[in-house]
Design a protein around this motif. Structure first.
Motif, mmCIF file in Angstrom:
data_model
loop_
_atom_site.group_PDB
_atom_site.id
_atom_site.type_symbol
_atom_site.label_atom_id
_atom_site.label_comp_id
_atom_site.label_asym_id
_atom_site.label_seq_id
_atom_site.Cartn_x
_atom_site.Cartn_y
_atom_site.Cartn_z
ATOM 1 N N THR A 1 2.994 -15.360 26.458
ATOM 2 C CA THR A 1 3.440 -14.007 26.782
ATOM 3 C C THR A 1 2.252 -13.052 26.694
ATOM 4 O OG1 THR A 1 4.105 -13.766 24.466
ATOM 5 C CG2 THR A 1 5.832 -14.283 26.058
ATOM 6 N N ALA A 2 2.301 -11.986 27.486
ATOM 7 C CA ALA A 2 1.233 -10.985 27.445
ATOM 8 C C ALA A 2 1.174 -10.318 26.082
ATOM 9 C CB ALA A 2 1.441 -9.951 28.537
ATOM 10 N N ALA A 3 2.340 -9.951 25.553
ATOM 11 C CA ALA A 3 2.421 -9.395 24.208
ATOM 12 C C ALA A 3 2.596 -10.529 23.202
ATOM 13 C CB ALA A 3 3.576 -8.404 24.118
ATOM 14 N N GLU A 4 2.602 -10.197 21.919
ATOM 15 C CA GLU A 4 2.695 -11.230 20.894
ATOM 16 C C GLU A 4 4.114 -11.774 20.749
ATOM 17 O OE1 GLU A 4 1.088 -9.989 17.182
ATOM 18 O OE2 GLU A 4 -0.812 -9.299 18.034
ATOM 19 N N GLU A 5 5.120 -10.941 20.952
ATOM 20 C CA GLU A 5 6.495 -11.350 20.689
ATOM 21 C C GLU A 5 7.030 -12.256 21.795
ATOM 22 O OE1 GLU A 5 5.477 -8.181 20.833
ATOM 23 O OE2 GLU A 5 5.264 -7.802 18.675
ATOM 24 N N SER A 6 7.964 -13.119 21.421
ATOM 25 C CA SER A 6 8.641 -13.973 22.395
ATOM 26 C C SER A 6 9.577 -13.124 23.255
ATOM 27 C CB SER A 6 9.451 -15.058 21.679
ATOM 28 O OG SER A 6 10.312 -15.720 22.580
ATOM 29 N N VAL A 7 9.547 -13.362 24.566
ATOM 30 C CA VAL A 7 10.359 -12.544 25.478
ATOM 31 C C VAL A 7 11.818 -12.988 25.538
ATOM 32 C CG1 VAL A 7 8.428 -11.890 26.946
ATOM 33 C CG2 VAL A 7 9.696 -13.994 27.439
ATOM 34 N N ILE A 8 12.147 -14.141 24.936
ATOM 35 C CA ILE A 8 13.536 -14.609 25.053
ATOM 36 C C ILE A 8 14.393 -14.218 23.856
ATOM 37 C CG2 ILE A 8 12.791 -16.551 26.483
ATOM 38 C CD1 ILE A 8 13.400 -18.386 24.089
ATOM 39 N N GLU A 9 13.770 -13.786 22.768
ATOM 40 C CA GLU A 9 14.550 -13.445 21.584
ATOM 41 C C GLU A 9 15.475 -12.257 21.865
ATOM 42 O OE1 GLU A 9 14.837 -15.078 18.780
ATOM 43 O OE2 GLU A 9 13.401 -16.605 19.443
ATOM 44 N N GLY A 10 16.772 -12.446 21.583
ATOM 45 C CA GLY A 10 17.755 -11.391 21.788
ATOM 46 C C GLY A 10 18.196 -11.205 23.225
ATOM 47 N N ARG A 11 17.694 -12.044 24.126
ATOM 48 C CA ARG A 11 18.039 -11.883 25.544
ATOM 49 C C ARG A 11 18.859 -13.051 26.082
ATOM 50 N NH1 ARG A 11 12.679 -10.476 28.749
ATOM 51 N NH2 ARG A 11 14.214 -10.086 30.409
ATOM 52 N N LEU A 12 18.848 -14.184 25.394
ATOM 53 C CA LEU A 12 19.655 -15.313 25.828
ATOM 54 C C LEU A 12 21.064 -15.193 25.263
ATOM 55 C CD1 LEU A 12 17.183 -18.309 25.326
ATOM 56 C CD2 LEU A 12 17.570 -16.955 27.394
ATOM 57 N N SER A 13 22.009 -15.798 25.956
ATOM 58 C CA SER A 13 23.375 -15.813 25.440
ATOM 59 C C SER A 13 23.403 -16.579 24.124
ATOM 60 C CB SER A 13 24.309 -16.477 26.447
ATOM 61 O OG SER A 13 24.072 -17.876 26.486
ATOM 62 N N PRO A 14 24.316 -16.243 23.205
ATOM 63 C CA PRO A 14 24.372 -16.947 21.919
ATOM 64 C C PRO A 14 24.546 -18.458 22.074
ATOM 65 C CG PRO A 14 25.695 -14.947 21.835
ATOM 66 C CD PRO A 14 25.262 -15.114 23.263
ATOM 67 N N ALA A 15 25.313 -18.887 23.073
ATOM 68 C CA ALA A 15 25.540 -20.324 23.260
ATOM 69 C C ALA A 15 24.245 -21.047 23.594
ATOM 70 C CB ALA A 15 26.575 -20.546 24.357
ATOM 71 N N ILE A 16 23.404 -20.430 24.454
ATOM 72 C CA ILE A 16 22.131 -21.062 24.815
ATOM 73 C C ILE A 16 21.138 -20.947 23.673
ATOM 74 C CG2 ILE A 16 20.159 -20.943 26.388
ATOM 75 C CD1 ILE A 16 22.079 -19.948 28.553
ATOM 76 N N ALA A 17 21.025 -19.759 23.090
ATOM 77 C CA ALA A 17 20.054 -19.547 22.022
ATOM 78 C C ALA A 17 20.305 -20.479 20.840
ATOM 79 C CB ALA A 17 20.097 -18.090 21.563
ATOM 80 N N GLY A 18 21.569 -20.798 20.593
ATOM 81 C CA GLY A 18 21.899 -21.669 19.475
ATOM 82 C C GLY A 18 21.438 -23.099 19.642
ATOM 83 N N GLU A 19 21.059 -23.475 20.861
ATOM 84 C CA GLU A 19 20.591 -24.839 21.126
ATOM 85 C C GLU A 19 19.104 -25.017 20.848
ATOM 86 O OE1 GLU A 19 22.291 -27.478 22.150
ATOM 87 O OE2 GLU A 19 24.253 -26.512 22.301
ATOM 88 N N TRP A 20 18.401 -23.915 20.517
ATOM 89 C CA TRP A 20 16.953 -23.974 20.386
ATOM 90 C C TRP A 20 16.500 -23.252 19.121
ATOM 91 C CZ3 TRP A 20 14.396 -26.924 23.871
ATOM 92 C CH2 TRP A 20 15.110 -27.268 25.016
ATOM 93 N N ARG A 21 15.397 -23.737 18.557
ATOM 94 C CA ARG A 21 14.795 -23.049 17.414
ATOM 95 C C ARG A 21 13.304 -22.855 17.680
ATOM 96 N NH1 ARG A 21 11.746 -26.349 14.227
ATOM 97 N NH2 ARG A 21 12.060 -28.614 14.426
#
Length: 416
Positions: A368-388
């Motif tokens: 990512t251009a910035a330091e933070e991950s761009v997917i945090e808080g943007r994926l649906s809970p069902a998808i986000a729960g499949e990844w760490r």
């Protein structure tokens, strides 16, 4: 290797790329900026990739037999992965010029006689014999659209493949941007090429502090970098410019760029950093000067050559590719920085397909251009729960990335 469809459109208007880039109305300021970037990005952008493949391989814990889905860009990453003997690699890119370049590099490994011939073709400039090598060994083995592209003539009237007689890495949007940067530096009395005379990291630091860092205080440079269009030549679209600006301390883009250039110039010995050679010397080092990219190192050549036939290159998005693949059919995903450009809907569509196709122990890496991950808080809970997120490992490896271009490196692992 899968042949491109006849309508793949090398050199034609790239509707697939436009659909991915355009998110605002045409007559809005943001829309005009997106369309200008799209126009510039429609040609060859990256003759060399600017993500460190050695870091990728370590992050993915890449092993023989893995199945990889990767965004192509300049193709150096895909070729480096082949040195680990994966079972299969799918490469996608929305830019047809990158598709043509990836296919040409693969054909060079498969059909040029040996390692020295590949190095001459892909890493040395000023060799008029390279076009003859193309005609004899590579062109007869290319799929029809790719052969038509490279054997055809560019806007300058010369055969496109003739660029390998000169210096491929001075071409493309990024190559020309680096050339412009050198011109601006010389106008201010600094020749960036002089850094390659440094014989230690201490001398590299001194050169940066005394010659390069002061450039970012000049009014002209600060004026230019305050405009989004000034970084289009780096392949940075408007969305990434905003993220890059937010990643600093508020003092301006010029200071963010100075910090990134400092890492490139000072944090690694020059003999170990071919990215620095391309940025400052605009070429790869000779054998007595330093190391070549991973994929051009002699001890890796045989494995890459033998596995090059296990690669398919597609002119489409990662989401489209994955939508055609069976469930649990991919082990490793390489997204480069493409998510910086995406809307929430595009991110969720992509990660829905990643989650469906991911096998057990799958790993996704991206920058990512910035330091933070761009997917945090943007994926649906069902998808986000499949990844760490493996944030600690990602941060440690990000510090080892010799290209020093990106603010963040990220690793996500499939939850068991």
């Amino acid at each position: 290797m899968t042949e491109l469809a006849p309508d793949a459109g090398y050199g034609k208007k790239n509707r697939k790329l436009g659909a991915a880039l355009l998110q605002h109305r045409a007559l809005s300021a943001a829309g005009l900026s997106e369309r200008l970037f799209g126009l510039l990005f429609s040609g060859l952008v990256y003759p060399q990739i600017w993500e460190d493949p050695a870091v990728d391989i370590a992050a993915m814990e890449l092993k023989a037999g893995h199945r990889i889905a990767a965004i192509g860009s300049g193709g150096c990453n895909m070729l480096a992965y082949l040195s680990m003997a994966p079972a299969h690699v799918d490469v996608v890119d929305l830019n047809p010029h990158h598709v043509a370049l990836n296919r040409l590099k693969l054909a060079a490994f498969r059909h040029l006689p040996g390692h020295a011939d590949v190095v001459r073709f892909l890493a040395r400039d000023g060799l008029v014999t390279n076009m003859r090598a193309y005609d004899l060994f590579i062109a007869p083995n290319l799929d029809r659209p790719t052969r038509t592209y490279w054997s055809g003539r560019g806007l300058d009237g010369r055969r496109r493949v003739s660029v390998f007689n000169r210096n491929l890495y001075r071409t493309g949007l990024l190559g020309r941007f680096i050339g412009l940067g050198h011109l601006v530096a010389r106008l201010h009395g600094v020749d960036p090429r002089e850094i390659v005379a440094c014989r230690s990291m201490r001398e590299q630091r001194q050169f940066f502090d005394e010659r390069l860092a002061p450039l970012f205080e000049w009014p002209l440079i600060r004026f230019l970098t305050r405009r989004k269009g000034s970084l289009f030549g780096l392949g940075i679209p408007p969305q990434q410019y905003d993220a890059l600006a937010a990643s600093g301390d508020g003092s301006g883009i010029a200071d963010v760029l100075r910090h990134r250039l400092e890492k490139l110039a000072c944090h690694f010995p020059l003999k170990e950093n071919y990215f620095a050679w391309q940025a400052f010397a605009r070429r790869y080092p000779q054998p007595h000067e330093g190391e070549l990219p991973v994929y051009l190192q002699q001890h890796r050549h045989g494995t890459i050559r033998d596995h090059a036939r296990h690669v398919d290159v597609w002119h489409e998005s990662m989401t489209t590719l994955l939508s055609r693949k069976p469930a649990q059919s991919v082990d490793r995903y390489v997204l480069l920085d493409a998510q910086d450009w995406m809307s929430d809907r595009q991110l969720n569509d992509l990660w829905s397909e990643i989650t469906r196709t991911a096998d057990r122990d799958a790993v996704v890496i991206f920058r990512t251009a910035a330091e933070e991950s761009v997917i945090e808080g943007r994926l649906s809970p069902a998808i986000a729960g499949e990844w760490r997120a493996d944030a600690e490992r990602a941060k440690a490896l990000g510090l080892r990335d010799r290209s020093a271009i990106y603010g963040g490196f990220h690793i996500y692992r499939k939850v068991a």
